[in-house]
Scaffold this active site. Structure first.
Site, PDB file in Angstrom:
ATOM      1  N   LYS A 121     -23.872  62.913  40.429  1.00 27.24           N
ATOM      2  CA  LYS A 121     -24.061  62.613  39.909  1.00 27.24           C
ATOM      3  C   LYS A 121     -25.027  60.736  39.894  1.00 27.24           C
ATOM      4  CE  LYS A 121     -24.993  60.142  36.035  1.00 27.24           C
ATOM      5  NZ  LYS A 121     -25.844  58.841  36.178  1.00 27.24           N
ATOM      6  N   GLU A 180     -14.186  52.268  41.811  1.00 27.54           N
ATOM      7  CA  GLU A 180     -14.738  51.027  42.554  1.00 27.54           C
ATOM      8  C   GLU A 180     -15.461  50.526  42.233  1.00 27.54           C
ATOM      9  OE1 GLU A 180     -16.957  49.058  44.874  1.00 27.54           O
ATOM     10  OE2 GLU A 180     -17.263  50.072  45.762  1.00 27.54           O
ATOM     11  N   CYS A 188     -21.106  45.068  45.017  1.00 25.44           N
ATOM     12  CA  CYS A 188     -19.778  44.996  44.348  1.00 25.44           C
ATOM     13  C   CYS A 188     -18.820  44.238  45.349  1.00 25.44           C
ATOM     14  CB  CYS A 188     -18.954  46.207  44.121  1.00 25.44           C
ATOM     15  SG  CYS A 188     -19.049  46.624  46.273  1.00 25.44           S
ATOM     16  N   GLU A 211     -18.912  38.959  36.564  1.00 28.57           N
ATOM     17  CA  GLU A 211     -19.931  39.459  37.267  1.00 28.57           C
ATOM     18  C   GLU A 211     -20.877  39.559  36.887  1.00 28.57           C
ATOM     19  OE1 GLU A 211     -19.877  43.566  39.165  1.00 28.57           O
ATOM     20  OE2 GLU A 211     -19.359  42.804  40.209  1.00 28.57           O
TER      21      GLU A 211
HETATM   22  P1  NAP Z   1     -22.668  51.388  35.341  1.00 27.61           P
HETATM   23  O1  NAP Z   1     -22.915  51.755  34.013  1.00 27.61           O
HETATM   24  O2  NAP Z   1     -21.060  51.305  35.219  1.00 27.61           O
HETATM   25  O3  NAP Z   1     -23.437  52.974  36.388  1.00 27.61           O
HETATM   26  C1  NAP Z   1     -23.020  53.467  37.368  1.00 27.61           C
HETATM   27  C2  NAP Z   1     -23.127  54.406  37.328  1.00 27.61           C
HETATM   28  O4  NAP Z   1     -21.956  55.279  36.142  1.00 27.61           O
HETATM   29  C3  NAP Z   1     -24.198  55.483  37.404  1.00 27.61           C
HETATM   30  O5  NAP Z   1     -24.308  56.614  37.846  1.00 27.61           O
HETATM   31  C4  NAP Z   1     -24.359  55.605  35.169  1.00 27.61           C
HETATM   32  O6  NAP Z   1     -25.095  56.485  34.798  1.00 27.61           O
HETATM   33  C5  NAP Z   1     -22.504  56.160  35.301  1.00 27.61           C
HETATM   34  N1  NAP Z   1     -22.341  56.219  33.774  1.00 27.61           N
HETATM   35  C6  NAP Z   1     -22.666  54.851  32.587  1.00 27.61           C
HETATM   36  N2  NAP Z   1     -22.191  55.143  31.938  1.00 27.61           N
HETATM   37  C7  NAP Z   1     -21.053  56.728  32.248  1.00 27.61           C
HETATM   38  C8  NAP Z   1     -19.962  57.268  30.696  1.00 27.61           C
HETATM   39  N3  NAP Z   1     -20.414  56.830  29.977  1.00 27.61           N
HETATM   40  N4  NAP Z   1     -19.335  58.073  31.796  1.00 27.61           N
HETATM   41  C9  NAP Z   1     -20.006  58.524  33.322  1.00 27.61           C
HETATM   42  N5  NAP Z   1     -20.723  57.772  33.817  1.00 27.61           N
HETATM   43  C10 NAP Z   1     -20.823  56.672  33.207  1.00 27.61           C
HETATM   44  O7  NAP Z   1     -23.642  50.201  35.851  1.00 27.61           O
HETATM   45  P2  NAP Z   1     -25.056  49.557  35.175  1.00 27.61           P
HETATM   46  O8  NAP Z   1     -24.387  49.526  33.373  1.00 27.61           O
HETATM   47  O9  NAP Z   1     -25.930  49.998  35.988  1.00 27.61           O
HETATM   48  O10 NAP Z   1     -24.528  48.255  35.639  1.00 27.61           O
HETATM   49  C11 NAP Z   1     -23.434  47.355  35.173  1.00 27.61           C
HETATM   50  C12 NAP Z   1     -23.011  46.457  36.144  1.00 27.61           C
HETATM   51  O11 NAP Z   1     -22.297  46.971  36.648  1.00 27.61           O
HETATM   52  C13 NAP Z   1     -23.585  45.308  36.636  1.00 27.61           C
HETATM   53  O12 NAP Z   1     -24.105  44.666  35.996  1.00 27.61           O
HETATM   54  C14 NAP Z   1     -22.581  45.514  37.625  1.00 27.61           C
HETATM   55  O13 NAP Z   1     -21.601  44.029  37.512  1.00 27.61           O
HETATM   56  C15 NAP Z   1     -21.516  46.547  37.774  1.00 27.61           C
HETATM   57  N6  NAP Z   1     -21.484  47.662  38.792  1.00 27.61           N
HETATM   58  C16 NAP Z   1     -21.557  47.523  39.892  1.00 27.61           C
HETATM   59  C17 NAP Z   1     -21.198  48.013  40.903  1.00 27.61           C
HETATM   60  C18 NAP Z   1     -20.496  48.174  42.310  1.00 27.61           C
HETATM   61  O14 NAP Z   1     -20.882  48.810  43.150  1.00 27.61           O
HETATM   62  N7  NAP Z   1     -19.192  48.145  41.929  1.00 27.61           N
HETATM   63  C19 NAP Z   1     -22.641  48.564  41.217  1.00 27.61           C
HETATM   64  C20 NAP Z   1     -23.292  49.054  39.774  1.00 27.61           C
HETATM   65  C21 NAP Z   1     -23.401  48.130  39.080  1.00 27.61           C
HETATM   66  P3  NAP Z   1     -26.678  55.750  33.933  1.00 27.61           P
HETATM   67  O15 NAP Z   1     -27.456  54.620  35.345  1.00 27.61           O
HETATM   68  O16 NAP Z   1     -27.346  56.851  34.225  1.00 27.61           O
HETATM   69  O17 NAP Z   1     -26.256  55.096  33.471  1.00 27.61           O
END
Ligand code: NAP
Ligand code: MG
Length: 499
Positions: free
Chosen positions: A194, A269, A303, A403
């Protein structure tokens, strides 16, 4: 909807052909298909904010169908020999390498990153990851235990878990596929992928190549869709044995809760607020250039970004001056432009989030050393920010604690080892840390004191498929890469035989 292909004149014919056929479908049971509901969503090109592609959107009912197909495939896949698994992974790595240009262009258009970065980092690191794990299937071994019960033989088998859900973010879309799928497949699992809804496209090309490579139907499933729908359904599904996740700490928590139903395995992660510590005896020019690279590379959307820079007081001005000069030289622009060092942020939502933090920093009384504005000469509707450095912060400010995931650095002076260790650890996160010093005992002392999954000494952002990467504290648990990751995709069975 007819979509125009952005920057078409610059694109590889393969990329144009890829973008010309839409909507991009789901891959279930080896068949490309629309979602049951017929729903689609749009992915956008971040340098202009214009629609880039339509993508079929999986719902819970598609997850159900996909899990049934993947479970059926697992029964066949487990009969495939380790040698055949190696050959498939090698073939896939070769195909990815052959399509490097298309992958890099797709990442640039969907994620925003400079084409040069995709070609130099994302694609080759993905190829390496598959080649590294291609070496593993024939080396997965159990062992014979020295038990003390007479007339009993005891040995272990290491077996795949079954069906693994991989939920990944948008910052390194292709690389994140490799971090999860390469070890999961090497260990003999089926995988349901996904991708992030902001960057669904490179996964489609990737899955086309898995079909070409000859992976049996249903071993690799692609479900593009939304996190709260597709991701949540996958995380809760009783037919899924594990979720491997990279993303935010907040969603990591939701996944743990959803996984509780069938007690599926989870590895997470998550985010970071990593300290980058420079002592006054360090090679300060090299340290400063790494400090800049670690926070401004990938527009800070990493990250492991070194987002809190601690500099020992005697060299503070010199280091911050140098990092500032690096920041000012970064050419912010369109990823397809060869002159661009830093592209736009990946989505409008994220742009609003990062600019909100910049406002918070300014309003909270932090000094803007550089940046904190829109760059010149970029498309009006793109999600661009300039590399930003804040000084004169206090450790309790939101910009210091949370972050930001953008090109925003917090620089602060320190005096002693004990002080900097305490302040560096004063965070919910614990993903990575950097230490620059020529004093070997100080370096090792800090490597021990810092509460983080990775410590880089006199370097930063070093990744290798052989070296495990993952978090302490709320940066998650489990490891990507190395044999450590492989272990997380297998069960251990203990077999007793009466002799
Ligand atoms: P996120 O919501 O955590 O997205 C990561 C993945 O999880 C995406 O595939 C997302 O799908 C999915 N997801 C979201 N809600 C979910 C749920 N309830 N159940 C299962 N899967 C779910 O991250 P983001 O909103 O794109 O970014 C927000 C913040 O997260 C960033 O600003 C950053 O601080 C952090 N982040 C960290 C990393 C890292 O490498 N550790 C990477 C990205 C973001 P969708 O895209 O369809 O929502
Ligand atoms: Mg996009």
């Amino acid at each position: 909807m007819t979509l125009t292909i952005p920057y078409e004149a610059q694109l590889h014919a393969g990329t144009i052909a890829f973008l010309s056929s839409q909507p991009k479908q789901l891959l279930i049971g080896g068949r490309w298909t629309a979602s049951v509901s017929g729903k689609t969503f749009t992915t956008y090109e971040p340098s202009t904010g214009q629609p880039l592609a339509e993508v079929c959107e999986a719902q819970a009912e598609d997850v159900d169908v996909a899990v049934i197909a993947a479970r059926a495939a697992f029964d066949q896949w487990r009969k495939v020999t380790p040698y055949q698994r190696e050959r498939l992974l090698q073939k896939l790595a070769d195909l990815i390498e052959q399509h490097a240009q298309e992958f890099a262009e797709i990442e640039t258009l969907d994620n925003g990153k400079p084409l040069s970065a995709g070609l130099a980092i994302d694609v080759p690191s993905t190829v390496e990851m598959f080649r590294y794990y291609a070496g593993w299937p024939t080396k997965i071994e159990g062992d014979v235990k020295s038990v003390s019960i007479p007339n009993r033989l005891n040995y272990t088998l290491r077996e795949p878990l079954g069906v693994v859900g991989a939920i990944i973010p948008w910052n390194f879309p292709l690389s994140m596929i490799s971090w999860k799928l390469a070890p999961a497949l090497a260990a003999g699992n089926c995988v349901i992928l996904k991708p992030a809804e902001q960057t669904p496209l490179s996964a489609v090309l990737f899955c086309e190549l898995t079909c070409q490579a000859g992976f049996p139907d249903g071993v690799i499933t692609l479900l593009n869709g939304r996190g709260e729908i597709t991701g949540a359904a996958l995380a809760a599904h009783s037919g899924v044995d594990k979720i491997a996740f990279t993303g935010s700490t907040e969603v990591g928590r939701l996944i743990m809760k959803a996984a509780a139903g069938n007690l599926k395995r989870v590895s997470l992660e998550l985010g970071g607020k990593s300290p980058h510590i420079i002592f006054d005896d360090a090679d300060v020019e090299t340290a400063a250039s790494y400090a800049a690279g670690s926070i401004f590379g990938n527009a800070g959307q990493s990250c492991n970004a070194g987002s809190r820079l601690f500099v020992q007081r005697k060299v503070y001005d010199r280091v911050v001056e140098s990092v500032t000069n690096h920041a000012k030289k970064i050419r912010v622009g369109v990823g397809m432009d060869a002159a661009t060092d830093m592209g736009p942020l990946t989505s409008l939502e994220h742009y609003q989030r990062v600019t909100h933090y910049i406002e918070l920093g300014r309003d909270g009384g932090a000094t803007v050393r550089t940046g904190a504005q829109r760059p010149d000469g970029v498309p009006e509707s793109g999600y661009f920010v300039t590399p930003t450095i804040f000084e004169n912060t206090s450790d309790d400010m939101a910009v210091v604690r949370e972050e930001i995931f953008g090109p925003v650095l917090i620089a602060t002076p320190f005096d002693t080892v004990e002080e900097v260790a305490q302040r560096a650890n004063n965070t919910l996160y614990g993903l990575a840390a950097g230490v620059w010093t020529r004093d070997i005992s100080r370096a090792h002392k800090l490597a021990g004191l810092l509460q983080s999954g990775t410590v880089w000494v006199n370097c930063y952002s070093q990744f290798d498929p052989a070296s495990p990467f993952g978090g302490y504290k709320q940066s998650g648990f489990g490891r990507d890469m190395g044999h450590e990751a492989l272990d997380l995709y297998m069960n251990i069975k203990s077999v007793w035989v009466g002799l």
